[in-house]
Each structure stands twice: as structure tokens, then as C-alpha cells.
Design an enzyme around this catalytic site. Structure first.
Site, PDB file in Angstrom:
ATOM      1  N   ASP A  53      -7.294  -0.137   0.557  1.00 34.39           N
ATOM      2  CA  ASP A  53      -7.589   0.321   1.788  1.00 34.39           C
ATOM      3  C   ASP A  53      -8.725   1.637   1.515  1.00 34.39           C
ATOM      4  OD1 ASP A  53      -4.081   0.594   2.897  1.00 34.39           O
ATOM      5  OD2 ASP A  53      -5.668  -0.918   3.426  1.00 34.39           O
ATOM      6  N   GLU A  78      -8.429   4.574   9.737  1.00 37.67           N
ATOM      7  CA  GLU A  78      -7.029   4.583   9.345  1.00 37.67           C
ATOM      8  C   GLU A  78      -6.888   5.660   8.477  1.00 37.67           C
ATOM      9  OE1 GLU A  78      -5.083   1.080   8.956  1.00 37.67           O
ATOM     10  OE2 GLU A  78      -2.990   2.148   9.394  1.00 37.67           O
ATOM     11  N   ILE A 142      -8.344  -2.103   6.063  1.00 38.22           N
ATOM     12  CA  ILE A 142      -7.403  -3.432   5.617  1.00 38.22           C
ATOM     13  C   ILE A 142      -6.515  -3.532   6.798  1.00 38.22           C
ATOM     14  CG2 ILE A 142      -5.791  -4.795   4.448  1.00 38.22           C
ATOM     15  CD1 ILE A 142      -6.937  -3.592   1.915  1.00 38.22           C
ATOM     16  N   ASP A 143      -6.618  -4.438   7.903  1.00 37.12           N
ATOM     17  CA  ASP A 143      -5.884  -4.561   8.829  1.00 37.12           C
ATOM     18  C   ASP A 143      -4.850  -5.940   8.393  1.00 37.12           C
ATOM     19  OD1 ASP A 143      -4.591  -4.836  11.570  1.00 37.12           O
ATOM     20  OD2 ASP A 143      -5.990  -6.143  12.167  1.00 37.12           O
TER      21      ASP A 143
HETATM   22  P1  AMP Z   1      -0.257  -7.886  13.104  1.00 36.75           P
HETATM   23  O1  AMP Z   1      -0.418  -8.759  11.938  1.00 36.75           O
HETATM   24  O2  AMP Z   1      -1.021  -8.577  14.126  1.00 36.75           O
HETATM   25  O3  AMP Z   1       0.910  -7.639  13.593  1.00 36.75           O
HETATM   26  O4  AMP Z   1      -1.333  -6.631  13.064  1.00 36.75           O
HETATM   27  C1  AMP Z   1      -1.023  -5.800  11.755  1.00 36.75           C
HETATM   28  C2  AMP Z   1      -1.085  -4.028  12.413  1.00 36.75           C
HETATM   29  O5  AMP Z   1       0.240  -4.079  13.117  1.00 36.75           O
HETATM   30  C3  AMP Z   1      -1.055  -3.147  11.598  1.00 36.75           C
HETATM   31  O6  AMP Z   1      -2.289  -2.807  11.230  1.00 36.75           O
HETATM   32  C4  AMP Z   1      -0.435  -2.014  11.983  1.00 36.75           C
HETATM   33  O7  AMP Z   1      -1.089  -1.247  12.627  1.00 36.75           O
HETATM   34  C5  AMP Z   1       0.286  -2.710  13.338  1.00 36.75           C
HETATM   35  N1  AMP Z   1       1.751  -2.612  13.070  1.00 36.75           N
HETATM   36  C6  AMP Z   1       2.410  -1.896  12.233  1.00 36.75           C
HETATM   37  N2  AMP Z   1       3.885  -1.844  12.767  1.00 36.75           N
HETATM   38  C7  AMP Z   1       3.923  -2.131  14.115  1.00 36.75           C
HETATM   39  C8  AMP Z   1       4.944  -2.484  14.939  1.00 36.75           C
HETATM   40  N3  AMP Z   1       6.164  -1.952  14.664  1.00 36.75           N
HETATM   41  N4  AMP Z   1       4.795  -3.061  16.095  1.00 36.75           N
HETATM   42  C9  AMP Z   1       3.491  -3.391  16.148  1.00 36.75           C
HETATM   43  N5  AMP Z   1       2.405  -3.330  15.484  1.00 36.75           N
HETATM   44  C10 AMP Z   1       2.640  -2.764  14.252  1.00 36.75           C
HETATM   45 MG    MG Z   2      -4.257  -2.287  11.321  1.00 38.68          MG
END
Ligand code: AMP
Ligand code: MG
Length: 358
Positions: A53, A78, A142-143
Site C-alpha cells: 500500500d 488512502e 491498493i483497492d
Molecule cells: P470491493 O472489493 O468492491 O468491496 O471494494 C473494496 C473496498 O471496499 C475497499 O477498498 C474498502 O474501501 C471498501 N470497504 C471496506 N469496508 C467496507 C464495508 N463495510 N462496506 C463497503 N465497502 C467497504
Molecule cells: Mg479501496
């Protein structure tokens, strides 16, 4: 597609953003290979994630600063360096520094060696609050961290805001099959892995391989019958209400099972027509950050798609580090959006009625 009159060209910024994301992706790939090889993922050790990250954020900041020299630099990202400045963080800082310098040396474009202090300063260039005026880079280094640790999907997501609107976006997706996510589980498909999606406002969206194949224009699918649509959602069950999305899918008459992928790789896959809908409905109280959607949303809209919140409003990236409306996000093509919104709104109404005491 030609550029609408009045829009400045963001060609130089887009070139810099692609270079930054591709370099950061290389660092992430190195770290992910080590995680998988040493089986650290089974110990749920967060350290490699942290290293990647921070390292990714440093490289993006560095490349943007070297390549885009006009105007002042502002980035909403981030990570910050607070934890790295604490006692006991010396070893991890050392690892980040080595990793960044090694990645830079292997690339060879920049003849520089960063000190630990320079690493900390580069991380902290991401502390901007963004907002409605001026230019701000928006970065998720890093998403999809959980996907990264699992050896699954993740993305390096970088966008540029200009006067409150997203004007370009780049998504580096090192583990995404180059041609289609239908090849996700089939290692025998022969499909190349790794995709770099990019878009600039009014110029369309493109994909190329992470090692720099010529870009190809992409567009969302043209499906107009929801029965033939498939939908993407988070791999992580906690990130979106699956009982809710299941009921929306049923209302729409969607036949195909959900395709679950981590990160903004979903936006990229949607933009090239691998699926018809991406939706997320986080549990109440969760606030969406702008770096989780800025790059992905412009890749989809420039590929001819639409991205809305559950009320049918455009996402507003101009209010700081968070999106103001957080009642759900829907991305799809122009044909399907009206029926998807209608079913979502019906499902919201039913959910409210079911939870009301009267
Ligand atoms: P995804 O894989 O599309 O769910 O996206 C990942 C992103 O979800 C991460 O980078 C976080 O910023 C975000 N995230 C973390 N916790 C939560 C949550 N409880 N609800 C929704 N999104 C989240
Ligand atoms: Mg993210």
C-alpha cells in the site's frame, strides 16, 4: 469520440497517470508473489499489504511529481505516514524503502534513490482534502486489499479531479484476465493476465496490457433485456448487502448468478462489456471514499455507461474525501439503468416497510 468544446486536454496527465499506475502495479505484483510463495496469507499477516500500500502510494506520488510539473500538486490518497513514524516501525519503513528503490532501479526511467525521510514525505503528499476547486489527484494505492492478500483481484486506482469533477481515471488490475473475466477461473484459457484501463473526459475509455500493448477502445455491453444481464458485486460479503441485491436481481428477472470480484476491477470489467451491471449497497453507516470510485466511474462513463447512486443522482466527488451520498452505487449501460433504478427503489421501499414497526 471527439472532445467536447471547452474541455481542456488531459493528455499529459493521462500519460503520467498510466506510467505511475503501471510502475505501482509492478511493485504490488512483486509483493503479492512473495505473499503467495511464503504462504503468509494463511497467517493473515497484514505486513505485506501495508508494505505494498505504502510503496504503491510513494511511486504514484513520485511519478506524478516528476511528470506533471505545471501547477501545484494535491493528492487525496488512502495512506498517511503516521504509523510509520512510530517506534517499532523502522523495519517496515526499511522494507518499503528497499522495495521502492528496487522497483525504480529495475524500471530505469528515473535515476533516483529515495531516503526513508523522502519515502515518508512522498506518502504524505496524499493528505489533501480535495474539494470543489482546483486539481486533485485521487488515489487508492491498493483497492481490494483483501483480494490482494488472498491472491485474488485488486486494483491501483488513480483519478484526477478538476473543479470538482473527475476528468481522467486509470485502473491497473494486475490479476484480471486481459480479455474477459469469463476466463477468471480457467488458468488453461491462455488469456494474458493484467489490464490497464484508462479514460479521459470526452475521449472514451481504453484498455491495454500492463506491460504496454497498444491501447484498444472499449465500450459497455449493449444488453437491454435484464433477463440477459449479469451483475458484478463485491467478493467480500460484508461490503454489500447480498440479500438486498438478490431481491433486486429477482425483480429484474436476472437469470445469471452474481460474478463476485474484489476492487474497482469490477468497473473495468463492466466498461469492456464482460458483464452488464455492477452494484454495491453497503450496510447502513458505511461511508464511501472518493478513491474507491473516482477512477472506476470515469472508465465506465467514458465507455458509454452510467454510474448513479440509488436515487438516480450522479456521484459527487467534490465534497472532500468522502462521497456525500452513500445509499448505494449502480453502474450499467444507458439501456438498463432506468429498469435497474426502478427495481432498486422498489426494493428499498419494501425493505423500509418490512423494518417499520407499523
Ligand atoms: P470491493 O472489493 O468492491 O468491496 O471494494 C473494496 C473496498 O471496499 C475497499 O477498498 C474498502 O474501501 C471498501 N470497504 C471496506 N469496508 C467496507 C464495508 N463495510 N462496506 C463497503 N465497502 C467497504
Ligand atoms: Mg479501496
Amino acid at each position: 469520440m471527439s472532445r467536447p468544446a471547452g474541455n481542456p486536454s488531459y493528455a499529459a496527465e493521462l500519460g503520467a497517470a498510466k506510467k505511475a499506475v503501471a510502475l505501482a502495479a509492478r511493485l504490488c505484483q512483486t509483493v503479492q508473489q512473495e505473499i503467495v510463495q511464503s504462504d503468509i496469507q494463511s497467517k493473515a499477516d497484514k505486513t505485506p499489504v501495508t508494505v505494498a500500500d505504502y510503496g504503491s502510494q510513494v511511486l504514484v506520488s513520485l511519478v506524478l511529481n516528476m511528470e506533471v510539473t505545471s501547477g501545484s500538486f494535491s493528492m487525496v490518497a488512502e495512506e498517511d505516514s503516521e504509523d510509520l513514524r512510530k517506534d517499532g516501525a523502522e523495519e517496515i519503513l526499511e522494507r518499503i524503502t528497499d522495495l521502492v528503490n528496487k522497483t525504480l532501479a529495475e524500471d530505469g526511467s528515473y535515476n533516483i534513490l529515495l531516503s526513508k525521510e523522502a519515502i515518508l514525505s512522498a506518502i504524505d503528499t496524499g493528505k489533501s482534502e480535495g474539494g470543489p476547486s482546483g486539481r486533485h489527484w485521487v488515489l487508492d494505492p491498493i483497492d481490494g486489499t483483501k483480494g490482494f492478500v488472498r491472491g485474488g483481484q485488486y486494483a491501483i486506482a488513480l483519478a484526477l479531479l478538476d473543479e470538482g469533477r473527475v476528468v481522467l481515471g486509470v485502473l491497473g488490475c494486475p490479476n484480471l484476465p486481459f480479455t474477459s473475466v469469463s476466463n477468471l477461473s480457467g488458468s488453461s484459457s491462455g488469456d494474458q493476465t493484467g489490464a490497464l484501463f484508462s479514460a479521459a473526459i470526452g475521449c472514451g475509455a481504453e484498455v491495454q496490457s500492463l506491460d504496454g500493448s497498444p491501447p484498444q477502445k472499449i465500450s459497455v455491453c449493449t444488453i437491454d433485456n435484464p433477463a440477459n444481464a449479469s451483475f458484478f458485486e463485491s467478493y467480500e460479503g460484508a461490503h454489500s448487502m447480498r440479500d438486498f441485491t438478490g431481491s433486486v436481481a429477482e425483480k429484474l428477472g436476472v437469470q445469471a448468478p452474481p460474478v463476485r470480484i474484489d476492487s474497482q476491477a469490477k468497473y473495468g470489467a463492466l466498461a469492456r462489456g464482460d458483464g452488464a451491471i455492477y452494484w454495491r449497497f453497503p450496510h447502513e453507516g458505511y461511508r464511501e471514499t472518493i478513491w474507491d470510485h473516482a477512477a472506476g466511474s470515469i472508465v465506465v462513463t467514458e465507455a458509454g455507461g452510467v454510474v448513479k447512486d440509488a436515487s438516480g443522482n450522479d456521484l459527487d466527488f467534490s465534497k472532500g474525501r468522502y462521497l456525500v451520498r452513500d445509499t448505494g452505487i449502480i453502474a450499467t449501460n444507458k439501456q438498463l439503468m432506468p429498469s435497474v433504478l426502478k427495481c432498486v427503489q422498489e426494493a428499498i421501499k419494501e425493505k423500509k416497510q418490512a423494518s417499520s414497526p407499523l
